[in-house]
Design a protein around this motif. Structure first.
Motif, mmCIF file in Angstrom:
data_model
loop_
_atom_site.group_PDB
_atom_site.id
_atom_site.type_symbol
_atom_site.label_atom_id
_atom_site.label_comp_id
_atom_site.label_asym_id
_atom_site.label_seq_id
_atom_site.Cartn_x
_atom_site.Cartn_y
_atom_site.Cartn_z
ATOM 1 N N LYS A 112 0.831 -1.197 0.000
ATOM 2 C CA LYS A 112 0.000 0.000 0.000
ATOM 3 C C LYS A 112 0.866 1.248 0.000
ATOM 4 C CE LYS A 112 -3.726 -2.248 2.627
ATOM 5 N NZ LYS A 112 -4.565 -2.183 3.848
ATOM 6 N N VAL A 113 0.263 2.367 -0.349
ATOM 7 C CA VAL A 113 0.966 3.647 -0.322
ATOM 8 C C VAL A 113 1.554 3.901 1.052
ATOM 9 C CG1 VAL A 113 0.627 6.152 -0.459
ATOM 10 C CG2 VAL A 113 -0.352 4.662 -2.224
ATOM 11 N N ALA A 114 0.802 3.556 2.089
ATOM 12 C CA ALA A 114 1.270 3.784 3.459
ATOM 13 C C ALA A 114 2.537 3.002 3.781
ATOM 14 C CB ALA A 114 0.161 3.412 4.447
ATOM 15 N N ASP A 115 2.729 1.861 3.125
ATOM 16 C CA ASP A 115 3.938 1.065 3.374
ATOM 17 C C ASP A 115 5.200 1.813 2.940
ATOM 18 O OD1 ASP A 115 2.466 -1.109 4.353
ATOM 19 O OD2 ASP A 115 2.167 -1.904 2.332
ATOM 20 N N ILE A 116 5.042 2.738 2.016
ATOM 21 C CA ILE A 116 6.171 3.533 1.542
ATOM 22 C C ILE A 116 6.297 4.842 2.304
ATOM 23 C CG2 ILE A 116 7.107 4.742 -0.490
ATOM 24 C CD1 ILE A 116 5.757 2.619 -2.225
ATOM 25 N N LEU A 117 5.163 5.409 2.728
ATOM 26 C CA LEU A 117 5.166 6.759 3.288
ATOM 27 C C LEU A 117 5.118 6.850 4.810
ATOM 28 C CD1 LEU A 117 2.836 8.812 0.906
ATOM 29 C CD2 LEU A 117 5.300 8.499 0.834
ATOM 30 N N ASP A 118 4.668 5.806 5.490
ATOM 31 C CA ASP A 118 4.381 5.943 6.919
ATOM 32 C C ASP A 118 5.611 6.108 7.800
ATOM 33 O OD1 ASP A 118 1.719 6.013 6.610
ATOM 34 O OD2 ASP A 118 1.264 4.107 7.602
ATOM 35 N N SER A 119 6.784 5.802 7.307
ATOM 36 C CA SER A 119 8.016 5.950 8.083
ATOM 37 C C SER A 119 8.971 6.879 7.351
ATOM 38 C CB SER A 119 8.685 4.584 8.291
ATOM 39 O OG SER A 119 9.960 4.740 8.882
ATOM 40 N N VAL A 120 9.814 7.588 8.117
ATOM 41 C CA VAL A 120 10.847 8.414 7.490
ATOM 42 C C VAL A 120 11.888 7.518 6.819
ATOM 43 C CG1 VAL A 120 10.541 10.327 9.076
ATOM 44 C CG2 VAL A 120 12.254 8.566 9.591
ATOM 45 N N TYR A 121 11.958 6.268 7.228
ATOM 46 C CA TYR A 121 12.903 5.323 6.627
ATOM 47 C C TYR A 121 12.355 4.845 5.284
ATOM 48 C CZ TYR A 121 15.441 5.197 11.025
ATOM 49 O OH TYR A 121 16.176 5.554 12.132
ATOM 50 N N VAL A 122 13.216 4.835 4.273
ATOM 51 C CA VAL A 122 12.822 4.359 2.951
ATOM 52 C C VAL A 122 12.846 2.835 2.955
ATOM 53 C CG1 VAL A 122 13.422 4.311 0.497
ATOM 54 C CG2 VAL A 122 13.762 6.416 1.826
ATOM 55 N N PRO A 123 11.711 2.180 2.659
ATOM 56 C CA PRO A 123 11.698 0.710 2.625
ATOM 57 C C PRO A 123 12.351 0.200 1.339
ATOM 58 C CG PRO A 123 9.548 1.565 2.011
ATOM 59 C CD PRO A 123 10.396 2.763 2.353
ATOM 60 N N PHE B 26 23.797 0.804 6.871
ATOM 61 C CA PHE B 26 23.259 2.138 6.648
ATOM 62 C C PHE B 26 21.867 2.054 6.046
ATOM 63 C CE2 PHE B 26 26.382 1.145 3.314
ATOM 64 C CZ PHE B 26 25.632 1.218 2.159
ATOM 65 N N GLN B 27 21.136 3.159 6.183
ATOM 66 C CA GLN B 27 19.745 3.209 5.750
ATOM 67 C C GLN B 27 19.477 4.533 5.045
ATOM 68 O OE1 GLN B 27 18.269 2.340 9.910
ATOM 69 N NE2 GLN B 27 16.832 1.060 8.781
ATOM 70 N N ARG B 28 18.370 4.547 4.298
ATOM 71 C CA ARG B 28 17.913 5.795 3.691
ATOM 72 C C ARG B 28 16.718 6.328 4.473
ATOM 73 N NH1 ARG B 28 16.967 5.448 -2.619
ATOM 74 N NH2 ARG B 28 16.183 3.351 -2.173
ATOM 75 N N VAL B 29 16.728 7.627 4.692
ATOM 76 C CA VAL B 29 15.603 8.291 5.339
ATOM 77 C C VAL B 29 15.230 9.514 4.508
ATOM 78 C CG1 VAL B 29 16.302 7.551 7.657
ATOM 79 C CG2 VAL B 29 17.014 9.792 6.791
ATOM 80 N N VAL B 30 14.026 10.028 4.741
ATOM 81 C CA VAL B 30 13.598 11.277 4.108
ATOM 82 C C VAL B 30 13.347 12.302 5.212
ATOM 83 C CG1 VAL B 30 11.869 12.430 2.683
ATOM 84 C CG2 VAL B 30 12.596 10.096 2.125
ATOM 85 N N PHE B 31 14.172 13.357 5.214
ATOM 86 C CA PHE B 31 13.989 14.464 6.150
ATOM 87 C C PHE B 31 13.144 15.529 5.458
ATOM 88 C CE2 PHE B 31 18.322 13.003 7.622
ATOM 89 C CZ PHE B 31 17.873 12.486 8.836
ATOM 90 N N ASP C 261 12.681 18.493 0.794
ATOM 91 C CA ASP C 261 12.968 17.158 1.316
ATOM 92 C C ASP C 261 14.402 16.760 0.972
ATOM 93 O OD1 ASP C 261 10.412 16.971 2.263
ATOM 94 O OD2 ASP C 261 9.721 15.506 0.780
ATOM 95 N N PHE C 262 15.045 16.064 1.897
ATOM 96 C CA PHE C 262 16.354 15.459 1.643
ATOM 97 C C PHE C 262 16.243 13.963 1.862
ATOM 98 C CE2 PHE C 262 18.428 19.548 1.621
ATOM 99 C CZ PHE C 262 19.617 19.334 0.935
ATOM 100 N N GLU C 263 16.559 13.188 0.836
ATOM 101 C CA GLU C 263 16.672 11.741 0.964
ATOM 102 C C GLU C 263 18.130 11.455 1.303
ATOM 103 O OE1 GLU C 263 14.537 8.877 -1.886
ATOM 104 O OE2 GLU C 263 16.644 8.742 -2.478
#
Length: 455
Positions: free
Chosen positions: A112-123, A239-244, A430-432
């Motif tokens: 779902k869209v929420a699976d991509i957007l609900d966390s600052v962490y990029v899945p 390491f991980q990707r996040v969106v600030f 936004d910064f990824e």
């Protein structure tokens, strides 16, 4: 691991490929120096309106409008070509042969869209598979498409991911293409669009360098060998990707603070919003990395050249027109001084990239070619920022509404990569960011950094 089901793969060609078109486009130093890197991968996430039937008719519509877009951006339907010269040199160019772009229709079952957007962490287990050409090198554009689009059905959304060979386009060209495709899709035909056509000519470089560029064949052999040993975006768990997300008012506050500290408010050398924001991130990441004060830290920023050259390159120029500048200091200097000092160092370094410097770079490159390495992240002291908050990301309406998010593919998953986008709200940014997990934890506990971030 999310299962992405590929439903179909098609080759999309221009509908009007004819003999009146330019058949050969030369590659410049700005293009060629990227030849051993990955494709550009950016994509848009859309909510699926209830009235939108995600069916073969929609896919057929997107395929048809992509074909019409390639009437305008027809070099992206071509391939890289190589000529081996008798003097033991090699020339690369884009052969506008109409061999076509790749179009993949896929489904992410249960996502779902929420699976991509609900966390600052990029899945990454989801997002990386929303792009085709995940492990393609620019050099491989000789046999592989220069453009690949993947349209993936989610439970309640649609993701349109594009991969473009970086020797053929930079970020400005990438989003010009994406904006044009979405407008053709929304309006129902390329004869109705208002977007200006890409500028394909290379006459802007006349008098600076001679085209085509002749590379010693030994350089080409080196490029081929490095393909075997240099990795793509890493799968490391360290390491991980996040969106600030930085709201408009926080961006304005950082800009005001940086200029107030340096006394540059309303001056002709004032610090920009982006420069203040990059300085804020640079200082916070350096704090989070817990480096020795005498450790040198470096921030590489990709700077667009179109408005900097003399005469200026058209905004619609199809190709690469950017160079990286490097800001350096010690970790101690960066943290002892305030936000304004860090931003002013970025400001001054970017300002130093003049038309004369860009011209000199091209002249020197032809004499001694160098190629950018895919080895970003070899050390924990460097940052790189690419992309721009000025790109028209959220104006891409294919006919069912604006996107809700933008995400990058695997090539951006490199330690120290900071990719900047406009935020979904006007004036936000936004910064990824791809950083070590322990650095991200430290930043989450950093009150000075978090003061500007929407959580």
């Amino acid at each position: 691991m999310t299962r992405i089901r590929h439903i179909s793969t098609n080759t999309i060609r221009p509908t009007n490929h004819n003999d009146q078109l330019i058949h050969r486009i030369e590659l410049t130093p700005w293009d060629l120096r990227l030849i051993q890197l990955d494709y550009i991968q950016k994509g848009l996430l859309f909510q699926k309106p209830a009235e939108l039937e995600q069916s073969n008719s929609l896919i057929q519509h997107l395929q048809a409008t992509l074909s019409q877009t390639l009437n305008i951006f027809y070099p992206l339907a071509g391939r890289l070509a190589v000529i081996e010269n008798e003097d033991n040199t090699t020339c690369f160019y884009i052969n506008c042969n109409g061999d076509g772009a790749s179009f993949v229709h896929a489904a992410a079952d249960g996502v779902k869209v929420a699976d991509i957007l609900d966390s600052v962490y990029v899945p990454d287990d989801i997002v990386n598979d929303l792009f085709s050409m995940k492990e393609a090198w620019n050099y491989e554009g000789i046999s592989k498409p220069l453009l690949a689009a993947q349209v993936t059905d989610l439970v309640d959304g649609i993701f349109i991911g594009c991969s473009i060979n970086h020797t053929a386009a930079d970020g400005t060209s990438f989003w010009h293409f994406f904006n044009t495709w979405s407008e053709i899709s929304r309006l129902g035909g390329y004869d109705k669009i208002y977007k200006p056509h890409p500028v394909l000519g290379r006459q802007f470089h006349e008098g600076v360098i001679d085209l085509p560029i002749h590379l010693p064949s030994s350089y080409v052999n080196e490029i081929k060998s490095k393909q075997l040993i240099i990795g793509h975006g890493s799968s490391s768990d360290s390491f991980q990707r996040v969106v600030f997300h930085f709201p408009k008012e926080k961006v304005a506050w950082l800009k005001s603070k940086a200029n107030a500290e340096m006394g540059t408010i309303d001056s002709n050398i004032s610090i920009s919003s982006l420069q203040a924001l990059m300085a804020h991130l640079w200082r916070a990441i350096t704090r989070g990395r817990h480096l020795n004060p005498d450790q040198e830290v470096a921030y590489r920023v990709a700077v667009g050249l179109r408005p900097r050259l003399n005469p200026r390159l058209p905004k619609e120029y199809l190709g690469n027109a950017l160079l990286g500048v490097i800001v350096k200091c010690t970790a101690g200097e960066l943290l002892e001084h305030g936000l304004g000092w860090a931003a002013s160092q970025i400001n001054k370094t970017i300002a130093s990239l003049t038309a004369e410097e860009a011209r000199k770079y091209m002249e020197d490159w032809v004499k001694a070619p160098t190629f950018l390495s895919n080895m970003l992240g070899a050390t924990n002291v460097e940052l790189v920022t690419g992309s721009s908050p000025r790109f028209n990301v959220y104006g891409n309406d294919f006919g069912w509404g604006m996107p809700v998010a933008v995400r990058s593919g695997m090539p951006e998953r490199k330690l120290g990569k900071l990719t900047v986008f406009p935020g979904p709200e006007d004036g936000s940014i936004d910064f990824e960011a791809c950083l070590l997990t322990e650095t991200l934890r430290a930043m989450a506990d950093d009150a000075e950094f978090m003061e500007a971030v929407l959580t």
